[in-house]
Motif scaffolding. Structure first.
Motif, PDB file in Angstrom:
ATOM      1  N   SER A 199       1.015  -1.297   0.082  1.00  0.00           N
ATOM      2  CA  SER A 199       0.026   0.063  -0.183  1.00  0.00           C
ATOM      3  C   SER A 199       0.932   1.245   0.079  1.00  0.00           C
ATOM      4  O   SER A 199       2.188   1.057   0.166  1.00  0.00           O
ATOM      5  CB  SER A 199      -1.055  -0.061   1.166  1.00  0.00           C
ATOM      6  OG  SER A 199      -0.235   0.309   2.415  1.00  0.00           O
ATOM      7  N   SER A 252       1.034   6.366  -3.845  1.00  0.00           N
ATOM      8  CA  SER A 252      -0.299   5.493  -3.790  1.00  0.00           C
ATOM      9  C   SER A 252      -0.264   4.789  -5.109  1.00  0.00           C
ATOM     10  O   SER A 252      -0.892   5.799  -5.778  1.00  0.00           O
ATOM     11  CB  SER A 252      -1.124   5.903  -3.015  1.00  0.00           C
ATOM     12  OG  SER A 252      -2.386   4.957  -2.943  1.00  0.00           O
ATOM     13  N   THR A 273      -2.374   3.005  -5.861  1.00  0.00           N
ATOM     14  CA  THR A 273      -3.801   2.867  -5.808  1.00  0.00           C
ATOM     15  C   THR A 273      -4.429   3.925  -6.764  1.00  0.00           C
ATOM     16  O   THR A 273      -5.364   3.572  -7.370  1.00  0.00           O
ATOM     17  CB  THR A 273      -4.219   2.551  -4.567  1.00  0.00           C
ATOM     18  OG1 THR A 273      -3.375   1.931  -3.439  1.00  0.00           O
ATOM     19  CG2 THR A 273      -5.740   2.316  -4.357  1.00  0.00           C
ATOM     20  N   VAL A 294      -4.620  -2.008  -4.810  1.00  0.00           N
ATOM     21  CA  VAL A 294      -3.948  -1.322  -3.682  1.00  0.00           C
ATOM     22  C   VAL A 294      -2.366  -1.568  -3.720  1.00  0.00           C
ATOM     23  O   VAL A 294      -2.150  -2.485  -3.873  1.00  0.00           O
ATOM     24  CB  VAL A 294      -4.492  -1.634  -2.402  1.00  0.00           C
ATOM     25  CG1 VAL A 294      -3.775  -0.711  -1.150  1.00  0.00           C
ATOM     26  CG2 VAL A 294      -5.996  -1.218  -2.420  1.00  0.00           C
ATOM     27  N   ASP A 302      -1.418  -8.154  -8.243  1.00  0.00           N
ATOM     28  CA  ASP A 302      -1.478  -6.673  -7.806  1.00  0.00           C
ATOM     29  C   ASP A 302      -0.689  -5.824  -8.606  1.00  0.00           C
ATOM     30  O   ASP A 302      -1.029  -4.796  -9.244  1.00  0.00           O
ATOM     31  CB  ASP A 302      -1.205  -6.339  -6.375  1.00  0.00           C
ATOM     32  CG  ASP A 302      -2.541  -6.883  -5.539  1.00  0.00           C
ATOM     33  OD1 ASP A 302      -3.507  -7.207  -5.977  1.00  0.00           O
ATOM     34  OD2 ASP A 302      -2.247  -6.978  -4.254  1.00  0.00           O
ATOM     35  N   SER A 315     -10.643   7.814  -1.926  1.00  0.00           N
ATOM     36  CA  SER A 315      -9.851   7.557  -2.838  1.00  0.00           C
ATOM     37  C   SER A 315      -9.815   8.554  -4.274  1.00  0.00           C
ATOM     38  O   SER A 315     -10.770   9.270  -4.147  1.00  0.00           O
ATOM     39  CB  SER A 315      -9.943   5.884  -3.410  1.00  0.00           C
ATOM     40  OG  SER A 315      -8.813   5.564  -3.912  1.00  0.00           O
TER      41      SER A 315
END
Length: 392
Positions: free
Chosen positions: A83, A207, A209, A219, A249, A338
């Motif tokens: 993260s 980030s 994400t 993430v 990811d 977000s």
């Protein structure tokens, strides 16, 4: 740790995004790097392996993504994490003994992401890492009032959620004269709009994400640096503490970054359309966007960014309750935390992402709305927000 081939930096941004670290598979010819789910890797002899031993220490899919993003940041090294906050936590460990013997204070801008503030003030300060919130737009004051125990300057530029911009080059010069590490959170700008390491930053964090992934479906965090010592220590902790992203990811971020340039162009274009609606609107007290000439740090943004980004914040003239009604009233803008994805999002920072800053020097205005402007048709976004503003 993804090391970047210096030759890759000769290509253009999108070419590197699509090709760096991503050669066709030598066995099958597949043009997309395979997702390597293996946790361990066979060795021809004790200590004789093909670059990978155990997937916490290194993974082919992760290495491809690390090389890709590091190249875009014009950094020599890239390290990915589970993260953005895991990435930040690993960077803050640079202030701990035995390797670090200088100042330990973190200078933080007086506007920053609530999660970063919480990590520094609630996790690291009890362990002996103090912090101070300062106005980083005033470079002369920073030089004159520099706390002697400072070990790290932490910059978000643009900041979250007020979008203030800081002169990275000027601040880095001051910090380095005094032996401090300069960290830039480049999440909002992305490497497409701004490359902090070329401006003197020691470390860049993301980030992943947000804009790097770009689709609200993964993430992740990322650290880039060209400093050999910092890279070695962060990579050691990445392995030792183990806050790594899963191979799938990494694949999702790899895929997202390939379209970063075209997405950012559309984010910026749509953000300008939203700003045009908000400026002068009777329901709006103030518009916060780096392109506006009166915006804090506009000159810094114009100097170091190629465009002004897809984030827009504004204050509702009628106050907190009216701001919450606006946030509730949109239909295309989704009320959610977000940012940085293809869909447009709206939120009330004081009651959502920045609750942890309440009562601190980083507390946000209670009539503030933050928009993450997506890549939908701009006319639809403008009409949606205009209708929401009509509710107040």
């Amino acid at each position: 740790m993804g090391d970047v081939d210096e030759q890759s930096d000769l290509a253009g941004f999108s070419t590197r995004a699509i090709h760096t670290g991503q050669e066709p598979d030598p066995t099958t010819g597949a043009v997309i790097p395979p997702i390597s789910l293996a946790t361990t890797f066979a060795q021809d002899g004790v200590g004789n392996h093909k670059g990978f031993e155990y997937s916490r220490s290194g993974n082919p899919t992760r290495s491809a993504m690390e090389a890709q993003i590091a190249s875009l940041e014009q950094a020599r090294y890239g390290m990915s994490f589970a993260s953005g906050l895991a990435a930040e936590d690993n960077v803050l460990r640079l202030l701990t003994p035995p390797h670090h013997t200088g100042g330990r204070r973190v200078l933080l801008g007086n506007d920053a992401y609530g999660g970063t503030f919480r990590l520094i003030s609630k996790v690291w300060t009890p362990m002996g890492i103090p912090w101070a919130a300062v106005d980083l737009t005033d470079v002369d004051a920073l030089r004159a009032e520099w706390p002697d125990d400072t070990g790290m300057v932490w910059l978000e530029t643009p900041t979250n959620p007020l979008l203030t911009c800081f002169d990275i080059e000027a601040i880095a010069e001051i910090a380095h004269e005094r032996g401090a590490i300069v960290v830039v959170d480049n999440t909002f700008a992305t490497p497409y709009l701004q490359q902090p390491i070329t401006l003197g930053a020691d470390i860049v964090v993301h980030s992943a994400t947000k804009y790097l992934g770009g689709h609200s479906d993964v993430v992740g965090g990322f650290v880039a640096t060209s400093n050999d010592g910092f890279a070695e220590r962060i990579a050691f902790t990445q392995n030792a503490a183990g806050a790594i992203p899963a191979p799938f990811d990494c694949y999702m971020v790899l895929r997202g970054v390939k379209t970063l340039a075209v997405r950012m162009d559309r984010h910026c274009q749509n953000a300008r359309a939203i700003v045009d609606l908000l400026v002068g609107h009777p329901a709006v007290e103030r518009v916060l966007y780096p392109q506006l000439p009166d915006h804090p740090g506009h000159a810094a943004a114009a100097k170091q960014m190629s465009d002004f980004g897809g984030m827009v914040s504004f204050q509702v003239a009628a106050g907190r309750e009216a701001a919450m009604r606006v946030a509730d009233a949109t239909s295309i803008f989704t009320l959610a935390e977000s940012l940085g994805a293809v869909e447009s999002l709206i939120e009330h920072p004081g009651a959502m992402t920045h609750m942890s800053t309440a009562g601190s020097p980083l507390e946000v205005p209670d009539n503030l709305i933050r928009l993450s402007v997506g890549i939908e048709d701009s006319a639809d976004l403008v009409d949606d927000l205009a209708a929401a503003l009509d509710t107040v």
